[in-house]
Design a protein around this motif. Structure first.
Motif, PDB file in Angstrom:
ATOM      1  N   UNK A 189       0.780  -1.229  -0.018  1.00  0.00           N
ATOM      2  CA  UNK A 189       0.064   0.075   0.040  1.00  0.00           C
ATOM      3  C   UNK A 189       1.016   1.229  -0.059  1.00  0.00           C
ATOM      4  N   UNK A 190       2.131   1.367   0.626  1.00  0.00           N
ATOM      5  CA  UNK A 190       2.800   2.440   0.646  1.00  0.00           C
ATOM      6  C   UNK A 190       3.653   2.913  -0.530  1.00  0.00           C
ATOM      7  N   UNK A 191       3.437   1.750  -1.428  1.00  0.00           N
ATOM      8  CA  UNK A 191       4.083   1.985  -2.734  1.00  0.00           C
ATOM      9  C   UNK A 191       3.127   2.194  -3.896  1.00  0.00           C
ATOM     10  N   UNK A 192       1.811   2.549  -3.777  1.00  0.00           N
ATOM     11  CA  UNK A 192       1.085   2.912  -4.646  1.00  0.00           C
ATOM     12  C   UNK A 192       0.406   4.451  -4.416  1.00  0.00           C
ATOM     13  N   UNK A 193      -0.108   4.820  -5.585  1.00  0.00           N
ATOM     14  CA  UNK A 193      -0.755   6.448  -5.643  1.00  0.00           C
ATOM     15  C   UNK A 193       0.417   7.409  -5.113  1.00  0.00           C
ATOM     16  N   UNK A 194       1.730   7.218  -5.677  1.00  0.00           N
ATOM     17  CA  UNK A 194       2.944   7.789  -5.200  1.00  0.00           C
ATOM     18  C   UNK A 194       2.501   9.515  -5.463  1.00  0.00           C
ATOM     19  N   UNK A 195       1.994   9.500  -6.866  1.00  0.00           N
ATOM     20  CA  UNK A 195       1.677  10.890  -7.304  1.00  0.00           C
ATOM     21  C   UNK A 195       3.338  11.816  -7.097  1.00  0.00           C
ATOM     22  N   UNK A 196       4.375  11.284  -7.493  1.00  0.00           N
ATOM     23  CA  UNK A 196       5.394  11.869  -7.615  1.00  0.00           C
ATOM     24  C   UNK A 196       5.815  12.518  -8.944  1.00  0.00           C
ATOM     25  N   UNK A 197       5.683  13.842  -8.962  1.00  0.00           N
ATOM     26  CA  UNK A 197       6.141  14.591 -10.154  1.00  0.00           C
ATOM     27  C   UNK A 197       7.675  14.215 -10.145  1.00  0.00           C
ATOM     28  N   UNK A 198       7.941  13.901 -11.669  1.00  0.00           N
ATOM     29  CA  UNK A 198       9.467  13.279 -12.149  1.00  0.00           C
ATOM     30  C   UNK A 198      10.233  14.467 -12.089  1.00  0.00           C
ATOM     31  N   UNK A 507      -5.260   7.965 -11.755  1.00  0.00           N
ATOM     32  CA  UNK A 507      -4.667   9.350 -11.546  1.00  0.00           C
ATOM     33  C   UNK A 507      -4.978  10.192 -12.664  1.00  0.00           C
ATOM     34  N   UNK A 508      -5.279   9.449 -13.817  1.00  0.00           N
ATOM     35  CA  UNK A 508      -5.897  10.610 -14.858  1.00  0.00           C
ATOM     36  C   UNK A 508      -7.368  11.051 -14.621  1.00  0.00           C
ATOM     37  N   UNK A 509      -8.059   9.950 -13.987  1.00  0.00           N
ATOM     38  CA  UNK A 509      -9.455  10.118 -13.611  1.00  0.00           C
ATOM     39  C   UNK A 509      -9.454  11.333 -12.610  1.00  0.00           C
ATOM     40  N   UNK A 510      -8.482  11.507 -11.613  1.00  0.00           N
ATOM     41  CA  UNK A 510      -8.330  12.443 -10.659  1.00  0.00           C
ATOM     42  C   UNK A 510      -8.171  13.802 -11.271  1.00  0.00           C
ATOM     43  N   UNK A 511      -7.538  14.062 -12.072  1.00  0.00           N
ATOM     44  CA  UNK A 511      -6.970  15.341 -12.739  1.00  0.00           C
ATOM     45  C   UNK A 511      -7.309  15.422 -14.096  1.00  0.00           C
ATOM     46  N   UNK A 512      -7.956  14.598 -14.843  1.00  0.00           N
ATOM     47  CA  UNK A 512      -8.447  15.147 -16.148  1.00  0.00           C
ATOM     48  C   UNK A 512      -9.616  15.779 -16.537  1.00  0.00           C
ATOM     49  N   UNK A 513     -10.482  16.168 -15.354  1.00  0.00           N
ATOM     50  CA  UNK A 513     -11.651  17.056 -15.450  1.00  0.00           C
ATOM     51  C   UNK A 513     -12.573  16.650 -16.641  1.00  0.00           C
ATOM     52  N   UNK A 514     -13.189  17.550 -17.425  1.00  0.00           N
ATOM     53  CA  UNK A 514     -14.248  17.084 -18.440  1.00  0.00           C
ATOM     54  C   UNK A 514     -13.875  16.331 -19.534  1.00  0.00           C
ATOM     55  N   UNK A 515     -12.549  16.284 -19.679  1.00  0.00           N
ATOM     56  CA  UNK A 515     -11.903  15.392 -20.742  1.00  0.00           C
ATOM     57  C   UNK A 515     -11.972  13.976 -20.689  1.00  0.00           C
ATOM     58  N   UNK A 516     -12.434  13.614 -19.307  1.00  0.00           N
ATOM     59  CA  UNK A 516     -12.428  12.082 -18.935  1.00  0.00           C
ATOM     60  C   UNK A 516     -13.523  11.702 -18.548  1.00  0.00           C
ATOM     61  N   UNK A 517     -13.887  10.158 -18.989  1.00  0.00           N
ATOM     62  CA  UNK A 517     -15.239   9.700 -18.463  1.00  0.00           C
ATOM     63  C   UNK A 517     -14.613   8.152 -18.445  1.00  0.00           C
TER      64      UNK A 517
END
Length: 527
Positions: A189-198, A507-517
């Motif tokens: 669990x600690x290795x998932x959804x890191x959201x680490x900007x590269x 992650x894309x579902x979280x940040x994609x806004x109206x562009x995603x379904x």
């Protein structure tokens, strides 16, 4: 042998192999035509003219002691007679690689050293094995392997590695209304959804050692390595002995990718850990029971979960792969503004995940020219974008040696990558997780690449083209929930590819806004 009268085409080729020269370089040093050298490969019993024999005498006399030792080993009576018989039944292209490809020569040296064999023994063993290979049998095996899907592999490895403990388990996810996906990727669990900007402050893998594992091979492992090299030559699979990062320490946290790396060589990975996938898939293809004690290579190299997690004590190579989402403007024939998502079918000429679905880009984590700077995941993803999406062959280590001091210098970037790099924010890259793939013990860093500026697709969408590593490239709309749900359920995925797809979509579902379904995706860690 009296060298002034005893040269044959075969022995000339042996000298070429001992010197590790290409046809062109060997011909140039002798001052002869390349077609003459090619003729020696095609007709090993040919006897060169006396003046040519004198040139070969001189070249051998001027060779280094190590090259002479290799030449003597290749021309000992037992080796010479057996090799001559074998080479006559091998295709000219395979013989040429056998004798002149420095990467194959490097593999022979590595195998001789780690199997405890005399110099030249690996070349003889591979030559003899190559002569017995039936291409029809290999093709039939390929068809059998293709029927073993991602789910079968994941389930088999779930049975082999039980009772993981320590909170680790295989990555699984529920998606859509009733979909379920289980992978072979061991995670936490600690290795998932890191959201680490590269970017530098979050992308902190560091090199702490240049040593390799260098474990000796037993007879069974050495035999598998011989078979792998023979099949590589028979099928024309690319093998480049490039440096490769190996993971030695893990230190992941939300918003940060960290850990330590050492260095190995690709040939060591190809002839050891990478053999585990073929052993497993072949057993599944014929319906054999899979479990501890049934897979000799796996029992030796990766016998349990403790061995998987002990990355410092084994060869743990791997890489990064990313779901690529590129913003597109609204278009009358297609519909509203969305992201185009790219998925590749891997070709049969790659060593890793051949003939399976994967996100793109996907690449081994390896240095180019700067061992410490290239240790960052972002460096590998940028290079793979240039190579796999924007057509830059000069950064493909399998095609050419890297001679430039800074191959990723701004002045050398492709036009699409230069455009993305001109302004901050045009290219967003994140690491979405981490795991250890039970298939071959590889480390996997799934990622998400997002290009939000629609102008990129308008300018460069027609220039995006997958390289030789892909058999095909497909696009999906981030608004097509039904098709993406079906895509997740496809059985042709590689396990790491499905891992990266699911984490990227989350992650894309979280940040994609109206562009995603996109369908809802909830992960779990199954022990």
């Amino acid at each position: 042998m009296a060298l002034t009268t005893g040269w044959t085409g075969e022995r000339a080729c042996a000298l070429q192999a001992a010197l590790r020269l290409s046809n062109e370089s060997f011909a140039a040093q002798l001052g002869i035509a390349v077609r003459t050298v090619a003729g020696w490969h095609q007709k090993p019993t040919t006897r060169p003219r006396p003046e040519m024999q004198q040139l070969l005498d001189t070249m051998l006399e001027q060779a280094s002691p190590a090259a002479r030792e290799r030449f003597d080993a290749l021309n000992s009576p037992s080796v010479s007679d057996s090799a001559s018989t074998a080479l006559t039944s091998i295709s000219p292209a395979a013989v040429t690689r056998l004798n002149t490809d420095p990467n194959i020569a490097g593999a022979f040296d590595w195998l001789d050293d780690h199997a405890g064999w005399e110099p030249g023994s690996a070349r003889l063993a591979v030559s003899s094995r190559l002569a017995t290979i039936d291409l029809n049998d290999l093709q039939n095996r390929g068809r059998r392997r293709s029927r073993v899907d991602q789910r079968g592999i994941a389930n088999a490895l779930g049975g082999y590695y039980r009772n993981s403990g320590s909170g680790h388990g295989r990555y699984a996810a529920r998606y859509g209304d009733d979909g379920e996906a289980v992978t072979s990727v061991l995670t936490h669990p600690d290795w998932l959804d890191l959201g680490a900007a590269l970017m530098t402050e979050h992308d902190r893998l560091t090199v702490d050692s240049a040593s390799t594992i260098g474990a000796p091979l037993n007879d069974k492992a050495a035999d598998h390595a011989v078979q792998r090299l023979a099949e590589t030559l028979a099928l024309g699979i690319r093998l480049t002995d490039m440096p490769l990062y190996r993971l030695t320490g893990i230190d992941m946290a939300t918003g940060r990718v960290a850990g330590t790396l050492g260095l190995s060589r690709f040939v060591e990975y190809a002839l050891t850990m990478d053999l585990l996938e073929g052993e497993l898939v072949d057993a599944l293809a014929v319906g054999s029971a899979v479990g501890p004690g049934s897979l000799p290579l796996r029992d030796r190299l990766l016998p349990d979960t403790s061995a998987v997690l002990d990355v410092a004590g084994r060869l743990c190579a791997g890489g990064t792969l990313a779901l690529c989402a590129i913003a597109r403007p609204a278009e009358p024939r297609r519909g509203p503004a969305d992201y185009v998502l790219l998925v590749q079918e891997r070709s049969g000429h790659v060593v890793n995940a051949a003939r399976r679905l994967a996100v793109i880009p996907k690449g081994f984590h390896e240095p180019m020219t700067d061992i410490r700077a290239d240790a960052r995941l972002g460096a590998t993803l940028r290079r793979e974008m240039e190579e796999e999406l924007f057509g830059r062959e000069d950064v493909d280590g399998t095609l050419t040696s890297q001679l430039r001091a800074d191959p990723m210098h701004h002045s050398r970037l492709s036009e699409p990558m230069r455009w993305l790099s001109t302004e901050p924010g045009r290219l967003r890259m994140e690491c979405t997780g981490f795991g250890l793939n039970l298939v071959s013990g590889n480390f996997e860093f799934p990622g998400l690449i997002v290009i939000d500026d629609e102008d990129f697709w308008v300018r460069y969408g027609g220039d995006i083209q997958a390289n030789w590593e892909s058999h095909g490239l497909h696009q999906y709309s981030s608004l097509d929930r039904q098709l993406i749900t079906e895509l997740i359920g496809a059985v042709a995925w590689s396990n790491e590819g499905l891992f990266a797809l699911l984490q990227g979509l989350r992650r894309l579902k979280e940040i994609g806004g109206d562009r995603v379904n996109l369908p809802a995706i909830d992960w779990e860690v199954r022990s």
